[in-house]
Design an enzyme around this catalytic site. Structure first.
Site, short mmCIF file in Angstrom:
data_model
loop_
_atom_site.label_atom_id
_atom_site.label_comp_id
_atom_site.label_asym_id
_atom_site.label_seq_id
_atom_site.Cartn_x
_atom_site.Cartn_y
_atom_site.Cartn_z
N ASP A 1 0.81 -1.22 0.00
CA ASP A 1 0.00 0.00 0.00
C ASP A 1 0.84 1.27 0.00
O ASP A 1 2.06 1.23 0.18
CB ASP A 1 -0.96 -0.01 1.21
CG ASP A 1 -0.27 -0.43 2.51
OD1 ASP A 1 0.97 -0.46 2.55
OD2 ASP A 1 -0.98 -0.73 3.48
N HIS B 1 -6.92 -4.93 10.13
CA HIS B 1 -6.66 -4.66 8.71
C HIS B 1 -5.34 -5.29 8.25
O HIS B 1 -4.41 -5.48 9.04
CB HIS B 1 -6.75 -3.16 8.37
CG HIS B 1 -5.62 -2.29 8.83
ND1 HIS B 1 -5.83 -1.02 9.33
CD2 HIS B 1 -4.29 -2.47 8.84
CE1 HIS B 1 -4.67 -0.47 9.62
NE2 HIS B 1 -3.71 -1.32 9.33
N ASN C 1 -7.33 -3.02 14.20
CA ASN C 1 -8.72 -3.35 13.86
C ASN C 1 -8.79 -4.55 12.91
O ASN C 1 -9.82 -4.83 12.33
CB ASN C 1 -9.43 -2.14 13.24
CG ASN C 1 -8.73 -1.64 11.98
OD1 ASN C 1 -7.79 -2.27 11.50
ND2 ASN C 1 -9.19 -0.52 11.44
N GLU D 1 -9.43 -2.19 5.29
CA GLU D 1 -10.05 -1.87 6.56
C GLU D 1 -11.33 -2.70 6.76
O GLU D 1 -11.89 -3.21 5.79
CB GLU D 1 -10.42 -0.38 6.58
CG GLU D 1 -9.22 0.56 6.47
CD GLU D 1 -8.56 0.85 7.82
OE1 GLU D 1 -8.44 -0.07 8.64
OE2 GLU D 1 -8.17 2.01 8.04
C1 GLP Z 1 -0.36 0.22 8.59
C2 GLP Z 1 -0.02 -0.58 7.33
C3 GLP Z 1 -0.20 -2.05 7.53
C4 GLP Z 1 0.42 -2.48 8.85
C5 GLP Z 1 -0.30 -1.80 9.99
C6 GLP Z 1 0.19 -2.20 11.37
O1 GLP Z 1 -1.66 0.63 8.63
N1 GLP Z 1 -0.76 -0.16 6.19
O2 GLP Z 1 0.35 -2.76 6.43
O3 GLP Z 1 0.38 -3.86 9.00
O4 GLP Z 1 -0.10 -0.41 9.82
O5 GLP Z 1 1.23 -1.38 11.77
P1 GLP Z 1 2.21 -1.70 12.96
O6 GLP Z 1 3.09 -2.81 12.49
O7 GLP Z 1 2.98 -0.43 13.15
O8 GLP Z 1 1.38 -2.06 14.14
#
Ligand code: GLP
Length: 241
Positions: A67, A138, A136, A143
């Protein structure tokens, strides 16, 4: 789903880096699906370390990122282009033309998402997809929703995601409210998936992902249907299972 419990974040990162290295050794021109967020940073550090020691070669590897924020230029410090460059790409011998990340600056979202979808197909799909997990549920920026969305597309980020991201932006700076994300189809078509989860704050959602009903309200729960998912999570994240 195969589960590997690790002592801590460091141990999770090393084990995950081992799986990725094995993939790269078995298929030097493999397609790696890459994730951002704080979770995979330790994995990228370990891969860079092994590369510097001469144990890994990225020259034929192709990468496809999940993304990118819509409207952030590649040189913006919070863009995922910048993140990937800083943590991995600028530090290994990857061929720049093998790197793929959605172009957040292309305002024509239909064109950009169509191009990205086609590019993944032309690469022959993803050999190993690395995933982090949002609080959440995702994956990428898929989402919670009323249905699983298959294709790469423009998404509105939920308020909780926007809030979670706010800490990375300077005061007064607007936090992106939209992103381009790979859809569930490309993720689920990956031949292998590696889900990385660390920390007690992810324990509740990880339980839902692994043991709860498969629902688009918890997007990662669809991974229960994939034939080859490895979850590498630390003790704290697995605390509620
Ligand atoms: C972002 C990214 C995801 C990632 C998520 C969790 O929203 N788009 O790909 O997995 O955050 O982030 P973290 O690893 O900092 O908890």
């Amino acid at each position: 789903m195969r589960i590997y419990e690790t002592r801590d974040y460091r141990d999770m990162s090393r084990k995950a880096a081992n799986v990725i290295s094995a993939q790269m050794i078995l298929k030097p021109d493999c397609v790696l699906g890459l994730a951002t967020g704080s979770t995979p940073i330790g994995v990228y550090e370990q891969l860079v370390d092994w590369y510097q020691k001469g144990d890994l070669d990225f020259s034929q590897v192709k990468t496809v990122n999940l993304d990118e924020y819509r409207g952030l230029a590649p040189d913006h410090e919070q863009s995922y282009h910048y993140f990937m460059d800083r943590h991995l790409f600028s530090r290994v011998n990857i061929n720049r033309s093998h790197i793929h990340i959605p172009d957040g600056m292309n305002e024509d979202w239909q064109e950009e998402c169509g191009r990205y979808e086609q590019m993944i197909e032309e690469l022959g799909g993803i050999d190993l997809q690395i995933l982090g997990l949002g609080h959440n549920g995702h994956i990428g920026f898929n989402e919670p929703d009323f249905q699983f969305a298959p294709l790469t597309r423009r998404v509105d980020l939920t308020e909780s995601t926007i809030e979670a991201n706010r800490r990375f932006f300077s005061e007064g700076e607007s936090v992106p409210r939209q992103a381009y994300t790979m859809g569930i189809k490309a993720i689920m078509s990956a031949r292998k998936i590696l889900l990385l989860v660390s920390g007690a704050d992810k324990a509740d959602i990880l339980k839902k992902v692994m043991e709860g009903p498969i629902t688009p309200q918890v997007p990662a729960s669809i991974l229960q249907l994939h034939p080859d998912v490895t979850v590498i999570a630390d003790r704290e994240a697995l605390g509620k299972l």
